[in-house]
Enzyme design. Structure first.
Site, PDB file in Angstrom:
ATOM      1  N   ASN A   7       3.939   2.938   7.685  1.00 35.29           N
ATOM      2  CA  ASN A   7       2.883   2.332   8.500  1.00 35.29           C
ATOM      3  C   ASN A   7       3.557   1.339   9.441  1.00 35.29           C
ATOM      4  O   ASN A   7       3.930   0.247   9.036  1.00 35.29           O
ATOM      5  CB  ASN A   7       1.873   1.631   7.578  1.00 35.29           C
ATOM      6  CG  ASN A   7       0.739   0.984   8.352  1.00 35.29           C
ATOM      7  OD1 ASN A   7       0.744   0.947   9.583  1.00 35.29           O
ATOM      8  ND2 ASN A   7      -0.227   0.453   7.618  1.00 35.29           N
ATOM      9  N   ARG A  91       1.083   6.712   9.183  1.00 34.51           N
ATOM     10  CA  ARG A  91      -0.234   6.232   9.604  1.00 34.51           C
ATOM     11  C   ARG A  91      -0.228   6.117  11.124  1.00 34.51           C
ATOM     12  O   ARG A  91       0.661   5.495  11.705  1.00 34.51           O
ATOM     13  CB  ARG A  91      -0.507   4.861   9.000  1.00 34.51           C
ATOM     14  CG  ARG A  91      -1.862   4.361   9.394  1.00 34.51           C
ATOM     15  CD  ARG A  91      -1.873   2.889   9.563  1.00 34.51           C
ATOM     16  NE  ARG A  91      -3.200   2.465   9.942  1.00 34.51           N
ATOM     17  CZ  ARG A  91      -3.488   1.235  10.303  1.00 34.51           C
ATOM     18  NH1 ARG A  91      -2.543   0.323  10.326  1.00 34.51           N
ATOM     19  NH2 ARG A  91      -4.712   0.901  10.646  1.00 34.51           N
ATOM     20  N   HIS A 180     -10.243   2.432  10.488  1.00 30.12           N
ATOM     21  CA  HIS A 180     -10.182   2.266   9.024  1.00 30.12           C
ATOM     22  C   HIS A 180     -10.613   3.540   8.297  1.00 30.12           C
ATOM     23  O   HIS A 180     -10.991   3.489   7.125  1.00 30.12           O
ATOM     24  CB  HIS A 180     -11.120   1.151   8.510  1.00 30.12           C
ATOM     25  CG  HIS A 180     -10.753  -0.233   8.884  1.00 30.12           C
ATOM     26  ND1 HIS A 180     -11.704  -1.174   9.247  1.00 30.12           N
ATOM     27  CD2 HIS A 180      -9.564  -0.865   8.950  1.00 30.12           C
ATOM     28  CE1 HIS A 180     -11.105  -2.308   9.516  1.00 30.12           C
ATOM     29  NE2 HIS A 180      -9.801  -2.160   9.346  1.00 30.12           N
ATOM     30  N   ARG A 241     -11.936 -11.573  15.438  1.00 30.89           N
ATOM     31  CA  ARG A 241     -12.620 -10.743  16.444  1.00 30.89           C
ATOM     32  C   ARG A 241     -14.122 -11.004  16.425  1.00 30.89           C
ATOM     33  O   ARG A 241     -14.716 -11.147  15.355  1.00 30.89           O
ATOM     34  CB  ARG A 241     -12.373  -9.258  16.159  1.00 30.89           C
ATOM     35  CG  ARG A 241     -10.980  -8.801  16.544  1.00 30.89           C
ATOM     36  CD  ARG A 241     -10.750  -7.355  16.151  1.00 30.89           C
ATOM     37  NE  ARG A 241      -9.563  -7.242  15.316  1.00 30.89           N
ATOM     38  CZ  ARG A 241      -9.276  -6.214  14.546  1.00 30.89           C
ATOM     39  NH1 ARG A 241     -10.101  -5.185  14.473  1.00 30.89           N
ATOM     40  NH2 ARG A 241      -8.182  -6.204  13.820  1.00 30.89           N
ATOM     41  N   GLU A 384      -4.876   3.005   1.101  1.00 32.68           N
ATOM     42  CA  GLU A 384      -4.654   3.881   2.247  1.00 32.68           C
ATOM     43  C   GLU A 384      -3.344   4.656   2.095  1.00 32.68           C
ATOM     44  O   GLU A 384      -3.248   5.817   2.484  1.00 32.68           O
ATOM     45  CB  GLU A 384      -4.636   3.054   3.542  1.00 32.68           C
ATOM     46  CG  GLU A 384      -6.032   2.583   3.933  1.00 32.68           C
ATOM     47  CD  GLU A 384      -6.033   1.371   4.830  1.00 32.68           C
ATOM     48  OE1 GLU A 384      -5.769   0.256   4.321  1.00 32.68           O
ATOM     49  OE2 GLU A 384      -6.286   1.506   6.029  1.00 32.68           O
TER      50      GLU A 384
END
Ligand code: ADP
Length: 399
Positions: A7, A91, A180, A241, A384
């Site tokens: 990743n 990823r 996600h 955010r 993940e």
């Protein structure tokens, strides 16, 4: 078969090696400060202490070379030679509308991912650097791309289209993509396994609440809606955010503060969210602590955060005409019983009843709803990397 999962970020890189004959994690690590002074690799062979090595890594190829050296190290390693690694799973954040599933990486896939750089300028370039570096160092090992956007590709047009002139969609690909996806897919599959009900018979809402946060509505195994949009800025209030805002605010702030192009984007991505409201921190632990000490803005930030999650849960129950399972995952979702309790508060009429005692748990798979709750509430730690390794193993096994 052993699978290496990569990743790759712009200056950091996470990796794991898993033995897919029993899905066992063998080692994991993190490379930080790639291309900067003080670059460092932290590596943990499972069952051993973490080791840290400061070593110059001037680019991603250097970083991958260090990862491969660590993985083969006589003491800290988990393989004798790279021949034992049957595949690499990467990823990748954005695959646009091109891929709804993970794929074996070849030149045409690389080309498609290059085309998506415009859609994810911060994420896809480092992801691609990681792939190129691995290909250079392991030219004969098959590689698989696992995409954050893929699981969401089942969304119907009435949920992914923005009400803008239609040609912006056809010309520029402006639509909701969602992110996600690997995490939402993993926890939805786990929820189905924990409840022992086929995923094709379940209506699930998955809440991935970390620094970045998103909610997905998964009806009978397919995503019908998700809260992130064209970029990961839309939807929930996050660490830094803003999530959903009135788009008119963008031009208004620019004018009022006399800001050059691009700065408002930075403010919405890096200075907003719970950090923006609280003025203290983007970290939920800090905010919970501040709230306990009576800090009103920290409390307000957390309230706004929870309220937005509740808003999406309500919307997605309406979209799916019901709900069987509500799943919490990622940093906040897995660890904060307080946030879960606030989010689920007074939702009894929707069939959601949290058991406050069962909820006192962290980072473990657990049903945390009351016995009479119509909707099962589940805490499921995300994984993940395992999902990436599974897809990689499955695709490479069929070669
Ligand atoms: P990402 O992968 O998006 O960086 P994570 O899923 O690791 O994010 O989540 C990070 C967030 O989880 C941080 O804001 C952190 O404060 C929060 N978190 C971790 N542990 C706890 C805890 N015990 N209580 C509340 N929040 C927590």
């Amino acid at each position: 078969m052993k699978v290496l999962v990569i990743n790759c970020g712009s200056s950091s890189l996470k990796y794991q090696v898993l033995d897919m004959t029993n899905e066992q994690l063998l080692c994991k690590g993190l490379v930080e400060r790639i291309g900067m002074e003080g670059s460092v690799i932290s590596h943990t062979k499972m069952g051993h202490d973490k080791v840290k090595k400061e070593i110059e890594m001037k680019d991603h190829k250097d970083a991958i070379a260090q990862v491969l050296a660590m993985v083969q190290d006589p003491e800290q390693g988990v393989v004798k030679s790279m021949d034992e690694i049957g595949a690499v799973g990467h990823r990748v954040v954005h695959a646009g509308e091109k891929y709804a599933n993970s794929v074996l990486i070849d030149d045409s896939v690389l080309e498609a991912l290059e085309e998506c750089v415009e859609l994810a300028p911060l994420h896809n370039p480092p992801n691609l650097l990681g792939i190129h570096a691995c290909q250079a160092l392991m030219p004969n090992t098959p590689m698989v791309g696992v995409f954050d956007t893929a699981f969401h590709q089942t969304m119907p047009p009435h949920n992914y289209l923005y009400a803008l002139p239609y040609e912006y969609y056809t010309k520029y690909g402006i639509r909701k993509y969602g992110f996600h996806g690997t995490s939402h897919k993993y926890v939805a599959q786990r929820a189905s396994a924990m409840l022992n009900i086929n995923i094709n018979d379940l209506k699930i809402i998955t809440c991935h609440l970390g620094n970045g946060a998103s909610v997905s509505a998964i009806k009978y195994g397919k995503v019908v809606d998700t809260s992130m949009g064209f970029t990961p800025l839309q939807g929930l209030v996050m660490g830094t955010r803003s999530g959903d805002i009135d788009p008119a605010i963008v031009t208004y702030i620019r004018k009022k503060e006399n800001l050059p192009q691009g700065v408002v984007n930075d403010i919405l991505n890096k200075k907003s969210g719970v950090l923006g409201i609280s003025g203290i921190s983007s970290d939920f632990r800090d905010l919970e602590e501040a709230m306990a000490e009576g800090n009103e803005r920290a409390e307000l930030a957390l309230r706004v955060f929870c309220q937005k999650v509740r808003f999406y849960i309500g919307a997605y129950i309406a979209e799916m005409n019901g709900l069987d399972a509500l799943v919490f995952t990622a940093g906040v979702g897995e660890n904060s019983d307080e946030m879960r309790a606030h989010i689920c508060n007074e939702m009894g009429n929707l069939g959601i009843k949290l058991d406050l005692m069962k909820n006192k748990v962290r980072g473990q798979e657990r049903v945390i709803s009351t016995d009479d709750s119509k909707v099962k509430i589940l805490l499921i730690p995300t994984n993940e990397e395992l999902m990436i390794a599974r897809d990689t193993y499955e695709i490479v096994s069929e070669l």
